[in-house]
Design an enzyme around this catalytic site. Structure first.
Site, PDB file in Angstrom:
ATOM      1  CE1 TYR A 130     108.263  66.191 129.277  1.00 39.19           C
ATOM      2  CE2 TYR A 130     106.865  64.593 130.388  1.00 39.19           C
ATOM      3  CZ  TYR A 130     107.917  65.475 130.409  1.00 39.19           C
ATOM      4  OH  TYR A 130     108.648  65.633 131.569  1.00 39.19           O
ATOM      5  CD  GLU A 169     111.542  67.266 130.361  1.00 39.24           C
ATOM      6  OE1 GLU A 169     110.589  67.490 131.115  1.00 39.24           O
ATOM      7  OE2 GLU A 169     112.397  68.131 130.059  1.00 39.24           O
TER       8      GLU A 169
END
Length: 387
Positions: free
Chosen positions: A109, A197
Site C-alpha cells: 500500500y 493512493e
C-alpha cells in the site's frame, strides 16, 4: 474533486509512475479488441465508479480470453454496483477499464495525504496492500509507515529508501522503489492533490513495481490552475444537488437526516449539525452560504435544501458579520414567498442588525419560528421535523 481510476493512472503515468497497460471502453464488444491488443490472455475487467470496494461488489473480474472479456464487460456495463462506499442506492456503471493481467508476488500500500495538524504532506506505506487502510489503521496501526514531508524541501531520497526498506523490498528493488515513490510524490504535488493512493502497489513475479489500482482527489480551490484535470470531472458520479450548489458557489453536502440547515461559515455549520443531533434530530445537509451571501444565494440555498424530499424542517442559523441580519431576513422572506415553502422554518440570527432582522421576520406575516440561541433553535426545529 474526485476522478476515476483510469484517469488517475493517466496522470500518474505522465509523472513516471508505472501502471499496467489498459484501455477504457463504454461498449462491451470493444473489450474483444482491447483484450487482443493486450496479448489475448488474461485481462482484468474493472468497473469505473467513484467508490471503493468494487471487487467485493462484483465490479472487478478476471477474463481469460477476449470472448470472456466481452461477456464480463456486458455484465458489468449498465449494472448498479453497490459497495460499502456507494450506499444502498449504488452507482450505475457507464464504463469499464480493460487491463492486462499480472503475476503478482506481493501486494503493498502507498498513500499521500495532507496532515491537517501539521499542514504538511505525509507519505504512508504498508505491507497490508489490498486491504482497506482504515481497517489496518484501526487494527494494526504499527503496520503503517509514515514520512512527513517539508514542502519547502520536498520528498527526499533517504525518506523513500526508509519506506522501501520498511516494506521489506529486496536490495534489487529499492532503487526502483525510490524512483517510483518520488514520481508519486511529484504527481501529488504537481496536481495540487489532496489524496493520492495506490492500493495495491504490487511487486510482480518478474520484479516489476506497478500501481495496480489508483485513486486521486484534488483541492477544488486549486482547480483553476489545472484545466486538464477539471475537464475530467464526471457529473454523473456526483449528487445532482451538490452539482447544482457548486454552480451557485454554495458549499453543500447531502446527508441522510430530515433537518435542512442553512448556515454562513463552515465552523458554524459543523456546530449546527452537532447541536441538531444533540437535540435528538438528524441533519439533512451541510450548506454554507458564505460570509457575503446575498438574497439570491439565500433563495438558491432554499431551492437546494428543499430539493431533498427527506427534509421536514429547515433551520437557518446566521451570524451577521459581513452579511447583515436584516439582509438575511429579507432574503429568507423573499425565498419563502417565491418558493411557496411548505415545511416549517426556524431562524436564529446573531450579529450586526440582529434586532432589525428579527423585527423584519416577525412583521412579515409568515409563519417563522424565531429562536433565541442555538440550543433553542435546535430544539424547535427537531420538534417541528418530528411532526
Amino acid at each position: 474533486m474526485k476522478i476515476h481510476e483510469y484517469q488517475a493512472k493517466q496522470i500518474l503515468s505522465h509523472y513516471g509512475v508505472d501502471v499496467p497497460r489498459g484501455e477504457i471502453i463504454e461498449q462491451a464488444e470493444a473489450a474483444r479488441d482491447v483484450a487482443t491488443r493486450l496479448g489475448g490472455g488474461t485481462v482484468v475487467v474493472k468497473a469505473q465508479i467513484h467508490a471503493g470496494g468494487r471487487g467485493k461488489g462484483g465490479g472487478v473480474k478476471l477474463a481469460h480470453s477476449p470472448e470472456e472479456a466481452v461477456k464480463i464487460a456486458s455484465q458489468i456495463l449498465g449494472m448498479t454496483l453497490i459497495t460499502h462506499q456507494t450506499g444502498p442506492e449504488g452507482r450505475l456503471v457507464r464504463r469499464v477499464l480493460i487491463e492486462e493481467g499480472l503475476d503478482v508476488a506481493r501486494e503493498l500500500y502507498l498513500g499521500l495525504v495532507i496532515d491537517r495538524a501539521t499542514g504538511q504532506p505525509v507519505f504512508m506505506a504498508s505491507t497490508e496492500g489490498g486491504v482497506e487502510i482504515e481497517l489496518v489503521a484501526a487494527e494494526h496501526p504499527e503496520r503503517i509507515l509514515k514520512e512527513t514531508i517539508d514542502p519547502a524541501v520536498g520528498f527526499q531520497p533517504f525518506q523513500a529508501r526508509k519506506l522501501a526498506f520498511g516494506l521489506g523490498l529486496d536490495a534489487a528493488r529499492v532503487s526502483q522503489a525510490v524512483n517510483f515513490f518520488s514520481s508519486l510524490y511529484r504527481s501529488f504535488e504537481g496536481t495540487d492533490a489532496s489524496l493520492a493512493e495506490i492500493n495495491p502497489f504490487v511487486v510482480t513475479k518478474d520484479g516489476r513495481l506497478l500501481a495496480l489500482d489508483a485513486k486521486m482527489n484534488f483541492d477544488d480551490n486549486a482547480l483553476f490552475r489545472h484545466g486538464d484535470i477539471r475537464a475530467m470531472r464526471d457529473l454523473d458520479e456526483e449528487d445532482p444537488l451538490e452539482v447544482k450548489a457548486s454552480e451557485y458557489k454554495l458549499n453543500y453536502i447531502r446527508l441522510d437526516g430530515n433537518v435542512g440547515c442553512m448556515v454562513n461559515g463552515a465552523g458554524l455549520a459543523m456546530a449546527t449539525m452537532d447541536i441538531i443531533q444533540y437535540a435528538g434530530g438528524r441533519p439533512a445537509n451541510f450548506l454554507d452560504v458564505g460570509g457575503g451571501a446575498n438574497e439570491e444565494q439565500v433563495r438558491r440555498g432554499f431551492e437546494i435544501i428543499l430539493g431533498d424530499p427527506n427534509v421536514r424542517a429547515v433551520l437557518i442559523n446566521i451570524f451577521g458579520g459581513i452579511m447583515r441580519c436584516d439582509i438575511v431576513a429579507n432574503g429568507v422572506i423573499a425565498a419563502v414567498r417565491g418558493l411557496r415553502i411548505q415545511v416549517p422554518v426556524v431562524v436564529r440570527l446573531e450579529g450586526t442588525n440582529v434586532e432589525l432582522g428579527q423585527k423584519i421576520l416577525k412583521d412579515s406575516g409568515l409563519n417563522f419560528a424565531v429562536a433565541n440561541g442555538m440550543k433553542d433553535a435546535a430544539e424547535k426545529v427537531v420538534a417541528l421535523a418530528a411532526r
